[in-house]
Design a protein around this motif. Structure first.
Motif, short mmCIF file in Angstrom:
data_model
loop_
_atom_site.label_atom_id
_atom_site.label_comp_id
_atom_site.label_asym_id
_atom_site.label_seq_id
_atom_site.Cartn_x
_atom_site.Cartn_y
_atom_site.Cartn_z
N ASP A 163 38.34 16.24 -22.99
CA ASP A 163 39.68 15.72 -23.26
C ASP A 163 40.53 15.84 -22.00
O ASP A 163 40.84 16.96 -21.57
N ARG A 219 43.69 15.33 -21.41
CA ARG A 219 44.99 16.00 -21.60
C ARG A 219 44.80 17.50 -21.74
O ARG A 219 45.58 18.29 -21.18
N ARG A 276 42.41 19.21 -20.36
CA ARG A 276 42.12 19.68 -19.01
C ARG A 276 43.41 19.79 -18.18
O ARG A 276 43.60 20.76 -17.45
N GLU A 277 44.30 18.82 -18.33
CA GLU A 277 45.57 18.86 -17.60
C GLU A 277 46.42 20.06 -18.01
O GLU A 277 46.98 20.77 -17.17
N LEU A 278 46.51 20.30 -19.32
CA LEU A 278 47.32 21.40 -19.82
C LEU A 278 46.76 22.76 -19.37
O LEU A 278 47.51 23.63 -18.91
#
Length: 297
Positions: free
Chosen positions: A30, A32, A34-36
Motif C-alpha cells: 500500500d 499510502r 508506506r508514505e505514512l
C-alpha cells in the motif's frame, strides 16, 4: 576494531538506523501506508536525536502508552483523549476540513461518542434526569444556498448539568441520557429539549490526567453540545455548539473552540412559548442553523 555484528557509537547516533528502518518498508504494497510509516519513522527518529532521548525516558514513554491503552474500555477512549489534549485531533480535523464560506464549521468528535444515540421525536427531551436548567435547542438544517434539507439527521450528545456523560456514570445516569437522533421535518427544522450544558473537566483519573497535571494544564472544556448533521447529497459535519459566556472558551483543554460555533442560550420569559415547547417558564433557548455543503464526490 569491531565485528560485523557491532555498531559503532557514531553509526548508532547517525542516520544509518533511520535509513535501514525506512528501507525495510520497501515491500509495503500500500503506497499510502508506506508514505505514512516512512514519515513517522523519520520524524520519531529526528525527535529522539534532537532531544537526545534517554533510555529511561523511552521506557517511561512506553509505560505511558501502555497505560493509555489499558485505560481504554468500550465506553472510554483514552487514546482519543490523548490525541485531543495534544492538539492532534484538532490539527487533523483542520487539515481535512472542507472549509466553505457560509457552511457550519467542524470541530473534534471527542472521546464520548461511544454509544449509539436513541432515535427521538422532534421536540422530545434528551435530558432524562431533569436536574439542570431547562433549555430548548431549535433551528434548521440547510444547504449552503439556503435550501432546507428535509429528513436531515442530527446525532446529538452532551454532558448532564453536572458535567458528566452517561457512559461515565453507569447506574447513576440512565443509558442514553443526553443523547438523541433526530430527523428534521419537511422544512429542515429540528427542535429538542435538554438542560443547559455546563463546563466540565475531561477525565483526569488516567494517564492523560497525569500528563495534564505534570504540565500544569487545567482539564476543563467550555459548555457545549455535540452534533453530527448529515443529509442526502451533502457532506456530513461533526461540530459543537458552545454556550456564549461559558468559562474556558479561551482555554479549551482540547483546543476545539471556533468563534462561529459560539451561540447564545437566551433566557426566555414567555409562558405561551414555554407551553408550546413543554418546558417550565422561564427557560433558555438556543436558536441556530446547521449549514451543510453539497457533496462533491
Amino acid at each position: 576494531m569491531t565485528t560485523d555484528n557491532t555498531v559503532t557509537g557514531d553509526t548508532a547516533t547517525g542516520d544509518t538506523v533511520t535509513e535501514e528502518a525506512v528501507a525495510s518498508l520497501r515491500s509495503t504494497a500500500d503506497p499510502r501506508l508506506r508514505e505514512l510509516l516512512t514519515g513517522l519513522i523519520r520524524h520519531l527518529h529526528a525527535f529522539a536525536r534532537e532531544t537526545r532521548l534517554t533510555q529511561a525516558e523511552w521506557e517511561r514513554a512506553i509505560g505511558f502508552l501502555t497505560a493509555t491503552g489499558q485505560t481504554c474500555t468500550d465506553t472510554r477512549q483514552e487514546f482519543v483523549l490523548l490525541s485531543d489534549v495534544l492538539g492532534l485531533s484538532m490539527l487533523v480535523e483542520t487539515i481535512n476540513a472542507d472549509t466553505v464560506a457560509g457552511a457550519t464549521e467542524s470541530t473534534v468528535l471527542g472521546p464520548f461518542h461511544m454509544t449509539e444515540s436513541p432515535a427521538r421525536e422532534l421536540g422530545a427531551s434528551i435530558d432524562l434526569v431533569g436536574d439542570g436548567e431547562p433549555c430548548v435547542v431549535s433551528g434548521r438544517v440547510l444547504s449552503r444556498d439556503g435550501t432546507p434539507l428535509p429528513g436531515a439527521l442530527l446525532d446529538v450528545w452532551q454532558a448532564d448539568g453536572h458535567g458528566f456523560y452517561d457512559v461515565q456514570q453507569p447506574g447513576i445516569q440512565p443509558a442514553g441520557n443526553g443523547r438523541g437522533l433526530f430527523t428534521a421535518d419537511e422544512e429542515g427544522r429540528f427542535r429538542f429539549r435538554t438542560c443547559v450544558p455546563s463546563p466540565y473537566p475531561i477525565p483526569t483519573d488516567g494517564p492523560v490526567g497525569a500528563l495534564l497535571g505534570a504540565t500544569g494544564r487545567h482539564p476543563y472544556r467550555p459548555a457545549h453540545i455535540h452534533f453530527i448533521a448529515s443529509a442526502e447529497g451533502h457532506a456530513p459535519v461533526t461540530t459543537h455548539i458552545f454556550v456564549a459566556g461559558s468559562d474556558h472558551l479561551d482555554s479549551d483543554a482540547v483546543f476545539a473552540v471556533k468563534e462561529s460555533l459560539v451561540q447564545d442560550f437566551t433566557e426566555t420569559d414567555d409562558p405561551s412559548l414555554a407551553r408550546e415547547f413543554g418546558v417550565p417558564n422561564p427557560f433558555r433557548h438556543a436558536r441556530f442553523d446547521l449549514v451543510l455543503t453539497p457533496d462533491r464526490s
